[in-house]
Design a protein around this motif. Structure first.
Motif, PDB file in Angstrom:
ATOM      1  N   ASP A  19      92.624 -41.619 -14.115  1.00  0.00           N
ATOM      2  CA  ASP A  19      92.772 -40.222 -14.551  1.00  0.00           C
ATOM      3  C   ASP A  19      91.462 -39.440 -14.466  1.00  0.00           C
ATOM      4  OD1 ASP A  19      95.506 -40.448 -15.087  1.00  0.00           O
ATOM      5  OD2 ASP A  19      95.205 -40.960 -17.200  1.00  0.00           O
ATOM      6  N   LEU A  20      90.526 -39.867 -13.624  1.00  0.00           N
ATOM      7  CA  LEU A  20      89.267 -39.151 -13.480  1.00  0.00           C
ATOM      8  C   LEU A  20      89.455 -37.912 -12.614  1.00  0.00           C
ATOM      9  CD1 LEU A  20      86.663 -42.026 -12.970  1.00  0.00           C
ATOM     10  CD2 LEU A  20      87.101 -40.680 -15.041  1.00  0.00           C
ATOM     11  N   GLU A  21      88.858 -36.814 -13.058  1.00  0.00           N
ATOM     12  CA  GLU A  21      89.049 -35.542 -12.362  1.00  0.00           C
ATOM     13  C   GLU A  21      88.595 -35.599 -10.911  1.00  0.00           C
ATOM     14  OE1 GLU A  21      86.873 -31.351 -12.725  1.00  0.00           O
ATOM     15  OE2 GLU A  21      88.184 -31.758 -14.455  1.00  0.00           O
ATOM     16  N   ALA A  22      87.474 -36.251 -10.648  1.00  0.00           N
ATOM     17  CA  ALA A  22      86.961 -36.295  -9.272  1.00  0.00           C
ATOM     18  C   ALA A  22      87.951 -36.987  -8.345  1.00  0.00           C
ATOM     19  CB  ALA A  22      85.617 -37.013  -9.238  1.00  0.00           C
ATOM     20  N   ASP A  23      88.542 -38.078  -8.800  1.00  0.00           N
ATOM     21  CA  ASP A  23      89.517 -38.782  -7.976  1.00  0.00           C
ATOM     22  C   ASP A  23      90.820 -37.990  -7.861  1.00  0.00           C
ATOM     23  OD1 ASP A  23      87.757 -40.804  -7.507  1.00  0.00           O
ATOM     24  OD2 ASP A  23      88.691 -42.262  -8.846  1.00  0.00           O
ATOM     25  N   GLN A  24      91.203 -37.301  -8.918  1.00  0.00           N
ATOM     26  CA  GLN A  24      92.395 -36.463  -8.858  1.00  0.00           C
ATOM     27  C   GLN A  24      92.221 -35.338  -7.843  1.00  0.00           C
ATOM     28  OE1 GLN A  24      92.789 -35.257 -12.961  1.00  0.00           O
ATOM     29  NE2 GLN A  24      94.048 -37.041 -13.507  1.00  0.00           N
ATOM     30  N   LYS A  54      99.379 -28.207  -2.713  1.00  0.00           N
ATOM     31  CA  LYS A  54     100.701 -28.603  -2.259  1.00  0.00           C
ATOM     32  C   LYS A  54     100.947 -30.064  -2.606  1.00  0.00           C
ATOM     33  CE  LYS A  54     100.120 -27.615   2.069  1.00  0.00           C
ATOM     34  NZ  LYS A  54     100.414 -27.470   3.526  1.00  0.00           N
ATOM     35  N   ARG A  55     102.200 -30.368  -2.962  1.00  0.00           N
ATOM     36  CA  ARG A  55     102.659 -31.748  -3.160  1.00  0.00           C
ATOM     37  C   ARG A  55     101.922 -32.491  -4.273  1.00  0.00           C
ATOM     38  NH1 ARG A  55     106.072 -33.827   0.582  1.00  0.00           N
ATOM     39  NH2 ARG A  55     106.723 -32.359   2.211  1.00  0.00           N
ATOM     40  N   THR A  56     101.378 -31.736  -5.225  1.00  0.00           N
ATOM     41  CA  THR A  56     100.727 -32.338  -6.388  1.00  0.00           C
ATOM     42  C   THR A  56     101.491 -31.983  -7.650  1.00  0.00           C
ATOM     43  OG1 THR A  56      98.526 -32.319  -5.380  1.00  0.00           O
ATOM     44  CG2 THR A  56      98.619 -32.390  -7.769  1.00  0.00           C
ATOM     45  N   LEU A  57     101.896 -33.007  -8.398  1.00  0.00           N
ATOM     46  CA  LEU A  57     102.527 -32.817  -9.691  1.00  0.00           C
ATOM     47  C   LEU A  57     101.449 -32.955 -10.751  1.00  0.00           C
ATOM     48  CD1 LEU A  57     104.601 -34.545  -7.722  1.00  0.00           C
ATOM     49  CD2 LEU A  57     105.991 -34.629  -9.782  1.00  0.00           C
ATOM     50  N   VAL A  58     101.344 -31.966 -11.625  1.00  0.00           N
ATOM     51  CA  VAL A  58     100.317 -31.975 -12.662  1.00  0.00           C
ATOM     52  C   VAL A  58     101.005 -32.093 -14.023  1.00  0.00           C
ATOM     53  CG1 VAL A  58      98.371 -30.761 -13.699  1.00  0.00           C
ATOM     54  CG2 VAL A  58      98.822 -30.538 -11.236  1.00  0.00           C
ATOM     55  N   PHE A  59     100.685 -33.152 -14.747  1.00  0.00           N
ATOM     56  CA  PHE A  59     101.265 -33.385 -16.069  1.00  0.00           C
ATOM     57  C   PHE A  59     100.201 -33.164 -17.129  1.00  0.00           C
ATOM     58  CE2 PHE A  59     103.890 -35.750 -13.123  1.00  0.00           C
ATOM     59  CZ  PHE A  59     105.180 -35.445 -13.558  1.00  0.00           C
ATOM     60  N   ASP A  67      93.738 -30.905 -20.523  1.00  0.00           N
ATOM     61  CA  ASP A  67      93.366 -29.580 -20.995  1.00  0.00           C
ATOM     62  C   ASP A  67      93.403 -28.563 -19.857  1.00  0.00           C
ATOM     63  OD1 ASP A  67      91.057 -30.189 -19.508  1.00  0.00           O
ATOM     64  OD2 ASP A  67      89.998 -30.886 -21.290  1.00  0.00           O
ATOM     65  N   ASP A  68      93.008 -27.334 -20.172  1.00  0.00           N
ATOM     66  CA  ASP A  68      93.015 -26.246 -19.199  1.00  0.00           C
ATOM     67  C   ASP A  68      92.116 -26.558 -18.004  1.00  0.00           C
ATOM     68  OD1 ASP A  68      94.520 -25.075 -21.152  1.00  0.00           O
ATOM     69  OD2 ASP A  68      93.156 -23.412 -21.569  1.00  0.00           O
ATOM     70  N   ALA A  69      90.946 -27.135 -18.262  1.00  0.00           N
ATOM     71  CA  ALA A  69      90.011 -27.426 -17.180  1.00  0.00           C
ATOM     72  C   ALA A  69      90.593 -28.450 -16.226  1.00  0.00           C
ATOM     73  CB  ALA A  69      88.688 -27.928 -17.755  1.00  0.00           C
ATOM     74  N   GLY A  70      91.305 -29.438 -16.753  1.00  0.00           N
ATOM     75  CA  GLY A  70      91.934 -30.435 -15.898  1.00  0.00           C
ATOM     76  C   GLY A  70      92.987 -29.832 -14.996  1.00  0.00           C
ATOM     77  N   ARG A  71      93.785 -28.910 -15.554  1.00  0.00           N
ATOM     78  CA  ARG A  71      94.796 -28.228 -14.739  1.00  0.00           C
ATOM     79  C   ARG A  71      94.148 -27.362 -13.676  1.00  0.00           C
ATOM     80  NH1 ARG A  71      96.804 -26.693 -19.842  1.00  0.00           N
ATOM     81  NH2 ARG A  71      96.442 -24.498 -19.315  1.00  0.00           N
ATOM     82  N   GLU A  72      93.108 -26.675 -14.041  1.00  0.00           N
ATOM     83  CA  GLU A  72      92.441 -25.758 -13.113  1.00  0.00           C
ATOM     84  C   GLU A  72      91.859 -26.509 -11.917  1.00  0.00           C
ATOM     85  OE1 GLU A  72      91.416 -22.053 -11.733  1.00  0.00           O
ATOM     86  OE2 GLU A  72      92.524 -22.506 -13.588  1.00  0.00           O
ATOM     87  N   ALA A  73      91.404 -27.736 -12.133  1.00  0.00           N
ATOM     88  CA  ALA A  73      90.757 -28.494 -11.068  1.00  0.00           C
ATOM     89  C   ALA A  73      91.698 -28.812  -9.919  1.00  0.00           C
ATOM     90  CB  ALA A  73      90.169 -29.787 -11.636  1.00  0.00           C
ATOM     91  N   VAL A  74      92.996 -28.946 -10.206  1.00  0.00           N
ATOM     92  CA  VAL A  74      93.966 -29.298  -9.159  1.00  0.00           C
ATOM     93  C   VAL A  74      95.016 -28.196  -8.972  1.00  0.00           C
ATOM     94  CG1 VAL A  74      93.690 -31.795  -9.279  1.00  0.00           C
ATOM     95  CG2 VAL A  74      95.210 -30.665 -10.904  1.00  0.00           C
TER      96      VAL A  74
END
Length: 327
Positions: A101-106, A138-143, A127-134
């Motif tokens: 679940d690391l942001e860089a790998d996501q 396309k083709r990415t599901l963000v939970f 959090d908001d920052a995690g959502r903003e990063a991705v």
């Protein structure tokens, strides 16, 4: 000579399982050479990844679901998840998960999948920052789920991805082993604006808040597109390989058209393709005859004359109802 003899391309006009089309792979950072292994049970996976590892916890969330897939794969990488995605892209998985679940790998995984036109990646953020990063990929599901040691991404993929493609919309669905959150209007609006998905309580029921990808497209629509592509390629490939030969005339062209029609009819039955007002499948298919194709294609034994279009069945996600009271 190409490794793939049949290729289907689908473009979406706006507005307007095969086994493997729900299978997940967990990408796991691990020192050493990259590897790819498939597991049919959690006990089998446990021999390689003990209960305290993030890989085990993701897999446990998948295997706990009533609609779990037949196989969970684990792909390892030392430094670059992008390199591992490229190396294992053609393996029989359709939804990628990221153990750490690391942001860089996501971000790297979402970027890789964004440049493809097949398969998905699911990420879990807090959090908001995690959502903003991705965002807008396309083709990415963000939970969006911030409860420690709960894996909404894995649970959702485990419970929904392997159901017959087209039979469901992902919104409203429940999962096992995940705590629903009581979010206020501001919180859920922020998550919706970023096209992310939370597990919430609505009308007294735990359910997914939405069914969209990070770029705003609906998961079931793009998953259905993938299914049509894969199923039609299989049907046409079967027609080519089962015959002694398909002549480059009406006999061979009719066989290819029939194979493609089989997929579209099946797509209608599954709920991918819409129904017309009179109850018929809303698709058209066109096959050019021998004399209408480029002579060079006949020389090269390539048939480029088949095309189709269909109305997407979609789903109803909201309703606005008016009523009145007579006095």
């Amino acid at each position: 000579m190409p490794l793939q003899d049949v290729t289907v391309s689908i473009s979406v006009a706006y507005p307007a399982p095969r086994i493997g089309l729900g299978r997940p792979v967990i990408f796991t950072q691990k020192t050493g050479a990259s590897s790819y292994e498939e597991y049919s049970t959690l006990d089998a996976l446990k021999t390689d990844y003990i209960e305290t590892t993030a890989t085990y916890k993701k897999a446990a969330a998948i295997f706990a679901q009533p609609n779990r897939p037949d196989i969970v794969a684990v792909a390892t990488y030392d430094a670059s998840i992008g390199a591992a995605l490229a190396e294992f892209y053609n393996r029989p998985w359709h939804f990628a998960l990221i153990a750490n679940d690391l942001e860089a790998d996501q971000v790297a995984a979402a970027g890789f999948i964004n440049d493809k036109d097949f398969k998905f990646v699911a990420v879990q953020v807090k959090d908001d920052a995690g959502r903003e990063a991705v965002k807008d990929k396309k083709r990415t599901l963000v939970f969006d789920h911030n409860i420690t040691d709960e894996h909404l991404d894995a649970a959702t993929i485990g419970n929904l991805a392997s159901l017959p493609v087209g039979s469901i919309t992902w919104k409203f669905k429940g999962v096992v082993g995940i705590t629903p959150r009581y979010l206020n209007d501001t919180e859920i609006a922020a998550i919706d604006t970023d096209n992310a998905i939370a597990y919430v309580v609505k009308a007294g029921k735990a359910q997914l808040s939405e069914g969209k990808l990070s770029n705003g497209e609906y998961i079931d629509v793009i998953h259905g597109q993938d299914w049509v592509k894969a199923d039609m390629e299989n049907e046409v490939q079967h027609a080519l390989s089962q015959a002694d030969k398909l002549p480059y005339d009406h006999r061979g062209i009719n066989a290819i058209e029939a194979a493609a029609t089989t997929t579209l009819q099946r797509g209608f039955s599954n709920g991918i393709i819409a129904s017309t007002a009179d109850g018929l499948p809303d698709f058209t298919i066109t096959a050019l005859d021998r004399n209408q194709v480029d002579p060079a294609d006949r020389v090269n034994r390539e048939y480029h004359g088949l095309s189709f279009e269909f109305g997407n069945a979609g789903a109803i996600h909201e309703a606005r109802i008016k009523g009145s009271i007579r006095i």
